[in-house]
Design an enzyme around this catalytic site. Structure first.
Site, mmCIF file in Angstrom:
data_model
loop_
_atom_site.group_PDB
_atom_site.id
_atom_site.type_symbol
_atom_site.label_atom_id
_atom_site.label_comp_id
_atom_site.label_asym_id
_atom_site.label_seq_id
_atom_site.Cartn_x
_atom_site.Cartn_y
_atom_site.Cartn_z
ATOM 1 N N TYR A 213 -6.402 6.225 4.505
ATOM 2 C CA TYR A 213 -6.635 4.998 3.336
ATOM 3 C C TYR A 213 -5.899 3.936 3.691
ATOM 4 C CZ TYR A 213 -5.607 2.509 -0.546
ATOM 5 O OH TYR A 213 -5.520 1.435 -1.356
ATOM 6 N N ASP B 236 -10.079 4.938 -1.905
ATOM 7 C CA ASP B 236 -8.897 5.444 -2.724
ATOM 8 C C ASP B 236 -9.380 6.270 -4.028
ATOM 9 O OD1 ASP B 236 -9.657 3.677 -4.694
ATOM 10 O OD2 ASP B 236 -7.795 3.168 -5.076
ATOM 11 N N GLU C 296 0.876 -1.213 -0.095
ATOM 12 C CA GLU C 296 -0.045 0.033 -0.012
ATOM 13 C C GLU C 296 1.007 1.202 -0.004
ATOM 14 O OE1 GLU C 296 -3.122 0.440 -0.678
ATOM 15 O OE2 GLU C 296 -3.605 -1.645 -0.721
#
Ligand code: SF4
Length: 318
Positions: free
Chosen positions: A125, A143, A45
């Site tokens: 996020y 996102d 991520e």
């Protein structure tokens, strides 16, 4: 007699269509999709912030995890080593934060939204992605791709409503795949320009399908032009580089700055880095550079240098 809620049943139908589509068309090959390891999902991520998935999947993610298979390995590594693994990926603050985070966690990454968000470089996020994709917690992930899909699907003009709608649309029975499906839909079908609505599993109930671009929020990109004057100083077949402490390439080795002297001019090239549009001018430099480290060609292969410096090395044929 109990009456069914029409919004709820519309959501249920759309959720099912979405998951059916995902089963067939989703990007199941992405390596971080096939693990529930919190550290690995977190690394992916952080790499994916600002970098395309296929690029991360092909080069950076496997290479990084081969060197640092666990968070303890990353915590023990030197920052230079971590930065050299990040070389070419850009936005080096991500690598510094990841390294810092590993040192804080040492052995175990936190397992909930609240504690994850206390770590450097981890916002809502990233925390939600880790909780959903690694831990399968029922949390909405939003996102850029998902935001675009939801803005269009619900016909929203206000960005700050997206999380509320993401929560109400979340499929609590299969939240991980639901989030991944929305992400892939935004990446493959509901793209910023000319989405292929005819192939979209949500097209029957989508409020934005007649005019998708009406519900696309455009963020103006502010570019900053910058001109650099850098010296090429070679001694005993070693090149001088200095550690940057400015916001541009902080922590990486760069060619030293020089005063431009026309007769020493070697040439110039253009380079883009994050919001910067750089014009890089190279000059021969003769005096020993104070504070510089001199690298051989071989040493440069593993040094923490940026793609701009790599371009300069190619330019001077070093
Ligand atoms: S129908 Fe079109 S606008 Fe609506 S979600 Fe699907 S691709 Fe996006």
């Amino acid at each position: 007699m109990s009456q069914s809620n029409p919004i709820k049943s519309e959501h249920l139908k759309a959720q099912k269509l979405l998951l059916d589509w995902f089963e067939k068309e989703g990007r199941h090959h992405l390596p971080w999709r096939n693990t529930r390891d919190v550290y690995r999902v977190l690394v992916s991520e952080i790499m994916l912030q600002q970098t395309q998935a296929e690029r991360v999947a092909k080069d950076y993610y496997p290479h990084f995890l081969k060197s640092y298979p666990t968070i303890s390995d990353l915590a023990k590594a030197s920052l230079d080593d971590v930065l050299s693994h990040w070389s070419g990926l850009g936005y080096y603050v991500r690598a510094r934060n990841l390294h810092k985070l590993a040192k804080i966690c040492q052995k175990r990454v936190p397992q909930n939204m609240q504690d994850l968000q206390k770590l450097p470089g981890v916002g809502r996020y990233t925390a939600s992605a880790v909780c959903s994709f690694a831990l399968e917690q029922s949390v909405a992930v939003v996102d850029t791709n998902i935001k675009r899909v939801l803005l269009r699907y619900f016909g929203l003009h206000e960005q700050n409503l997206v999380l509320e709608f993401a929560n109400s649309f979340l499929n609590h029975k299969d939240s991980r795949r639901h989030n991944l499906a929305l992400m892939d839909l935004g990446s493959l079908i509901c793209v910023p320009k000319n989405p292929t609505c005819k192939d979209c599993p949500l097209n029957i109930t989508c409020k934005g399908r007649e005019n998708p671009e009406l519900f696309t929020l455009k963020k103006p990109v502010q570019y900053e032009n910058m001109e650099l004057f850098l010296g090429v100083n070679i001694r005993n077949k070693k090149l001088a580089l200095v550690r940057s402490s400015s916001k541009l390439y902080n922590g990486l080795y760069l060619l030293p700055q020089v005063d431009p002297v026309e007769e020493n001019f070697l040439g110039s090239f253009k380079h883009s880095y994050t919001k910067y549009r750089l014009k890089v001018n190279l000059y021969k430099s003769f005096d020993l550079v104070k504070g510089a480290k001199y690298f051989t060609y071989e040493e440069l292969q593993d040094a923490p240098i940026s793609s701009m410096t790599k371009k300069a090395l190619k330019f001077i044929n070093f």
